[in-house]
Design an enzyme around this catalytic site. Structure first.
Site, PDB file in Angstrom:
ATOM      1  N   ASP A  67       0.853  -1.182   0.000  1.00 30.45           N
ATOM      2  CA  ASP A  67       0.000   0.000   0.000  1.00 30.45           C
ATOM      3  C   ASP A  67       0.893   1.238   0.000  1.00 30.45           C
ATOM      4  O   ASP A  67       2.105   1.138   0.165  1.00 30.45           O
ATOM      5  CB  ASP A  67      -1.009   0.004   1.159  1.00 30.45           C
ATOM      6  CG  ASP A  67      -0.364  -0.041   2.532  1.00 30.45           C
ATOM      7  OD1 ASP A  67       0.873  -0.169   2.626  1.00 30.45           O
ATOM      8  OD2 ASP A  67      -1.094   0.055   3.531  1.00 30.45           O
ATOM      9  N   TYR A  69       2.948   4.771   0.800  1.00 29.43           N
ATOM     10  CA  TYR A  69       3.588   5.348   1.973  1.00 29.43           C
ATOM     11  C   TYR A  69       2.559   6.187   2.726  1.00 29.43           C
ATOM     12  O   TYR A  69       1.710   6.844   2.121  1.00 29.43           O
ATOM     13  CB  TYR A  69       4.753   6.247   1.561  1.00 29.43           C
ATOM     14  CG  TYR A  69       5.886   5.540   0.849  1.00 29.43           C
ATOM     15  CD1 TYR A  69       6.562   4.473   1.447  1.00 29.43           C
ATOM     16  CD2 TYR A  69       6.300   5.957  -0.407  1.00 29.43           C
ATOM     17  CE1 TYR A  69       7.613   3.842   0.797  1.00 29.43           C
ATOM     18  CE2 TYR A  69       7.362   5.336  -1.066  1.00 29.43           C
ATOM     19  CZ  TYR A  69       8.012   4.268  -0.462  1.00 29.43           C
ATOM     20  OH  TYR A  69       9.052   3.654  -1.094  1.00 29.43           O
ATOM     21  N   PHE A  80       6.438   2.398  -4.315  1.00 31.71           N
ATOM     22  CA  PHE A  80       7.821   2.592  -3.885  1.00 31.71           C
ATOM     23  C   PHE A  80       8.387   3.974  -4.227  1.00 31.71           C
ATOM     24  O   PHE A  80       9.482   4.319  -3.798  1.00 31.71           O
ATOM     25  CB  PHE A  80       8.758   1.506  -4.442  1.00 31.71           C
ATOM     26  CG  PHE A  80       8.424   0.132  -3.946  1.00 31.71           C
ATOM     27  CD1 PHE A  80       8.792  -0.271  -2.678  1.00 31.71           C
ATOM     28  CD2 PHE A  80       7.710  -0.757  -4.738  1.00 31.71           C
ATOM     29  CE1 PHE A  80       8.462  -1.537  -2.201  1.00 31.71           C
ATOM     30  CE2 PHE A  80       7.367  -2.022  -4.283  1.00 31.71           C
ATOM     31  CZ  PHE A  80       7.743  -2.412  -3.008  1.00 31.71           C
ATOM     32  N   HIS A 193      10.176  -8.656   0.661  1.00 31.55           N
ATOM     33  CA  HIS A 193       9.974  -7.215   0.526  1.00 31.55           C
ATOM     34  C   HIS A 193      11.286  -6.478   0.813  1.00 31.55           C
ATOM     35  O   HIS A 193      12.088  -6.927   1.638  1.00 31.55           O
ATOM     36  CB  HIS A 193       8.901  -6.766   1.522  1.00 31.55           C
ATOM     37  CG  HIS A 193       8.354  -5.409   1.268  1.00 31.55           C
ATOM     38  ND1 HIS A 193       8.985  -4.265   1.702  1.00 31.55           N
ATOM     39  CD2 HIS A 193       7.245  -5.006   0.611  1.00 31.55           C
ATOM     40  CE1 HIS A 193       8.281  -3.211   1.326  1.00 31.55           C
ATOM     41  NE2 HIS A 193       7.221  -3.624   0.666  1.00 31.55           N
TER      42      HIS A 193
END
Length: 229
Positions: A67, A69, A80, A193
């Site tokens: 999801d 930031y 990202f 991740h």
């Protein structure tokens, strides 16, 4: 979430998902959250940037995040990525470390990944909004059906593509690709991740960038220029 909000190139593929009860209520729920004084990221007008910047027929690779930031000024609709001038989040710092290790590309002084998106890299989060300071707060509110449909739309196309799945949430989307039964038509790359909590479990050394370019080149789809100068 009305179909009019979806960029034209994606509309046909996503309309069935938009017709679900959960998706139909998403737009109203988001407005209620904001009317109640809650801050939602990214701001209106940026939430579908991944789809707007990377039309369906241009997708060569998909990078899936969880999801957006949830800090002020960070999220702008690309997984990202952060706007220029915003401090690099730890996950993106690790993405840049792997990029340098993999391709020898020195980390840029900014975190804006728009150049990747414009080359056919779909930077898609599983959930496209989040409440300020509350990671995962908008999960299960209707975005899943839409982003599942986006992944399936890429997988159903005749052109080979690479799916880069970082973390367990992204890996769950792999079923949407495998279920289409295309065998080795696409390349699916799974890794932990890039968060500092999990990056040392196999993200570092996974070489997603060179593997993506090798696959695309072998299928006649060119290569991504991963530099972000």
């Amino acid at each position: 979430m009305a179909s009019d909000d979806i960029p034209e190139s994606w509309r046909g593929a996503l309309e069935p998902a938009l017709a679900t009860d959960e998706s139909r209520g998403l737009g109203g729920w988001l407005r209620m959250q904001e009317d109640a004084g809650k801050v939602v990221y990214p701001p209106r007008g940026q939430r579908l940037n991944a789809l707007a910047l990377t039309p369906l027929d241009s997708v060569r690779a998909v990078i899936l995040g969880q999801d957006p930031y949830h800090g002020p000024g960070q999220a702008h609709g690309l997984a990202f990525s952060v706007q220029r001038g915003v401090k690099l989040p730890p996950s993106l710092v690790n993405v840049y470390k792997e990029l340098e290790s993999d391709l020898g590309i020195e980390p840029p002084d900014h975190g804006n990944l728009t150049r990747w998106a414009e080359q056919g890299v779909l930077l898609l989060n599983n959930t496209l909004t989040v409440e300020s300071g509350q990671a995962g707060s908008h999960a299960g509110r209707g975005w899943d059906a839409i982003t599942d449909a986006a992944v399936a739309a890429v997988a159903e196309r005749g052109e080979p593509a690479v799916f880069i799945l970082w973390g367990s949430h992204a890996a769950k989307k792999a079923g949407r690709i495998a279920a289409l039964g295309r065998g080795d038509h696409h390349l699916v790359l799974k890794a932990p991740h890039p968060s500092p909590l999990s990056s040392y479990r196999g993200f570092f050394g996974s070489k997603p960038f060179s593997q993506t370019n090798a696959f695309l080149a072998s299928r006649g789809r060119g290569q991504i220029d991963w530099r972000l100068d």
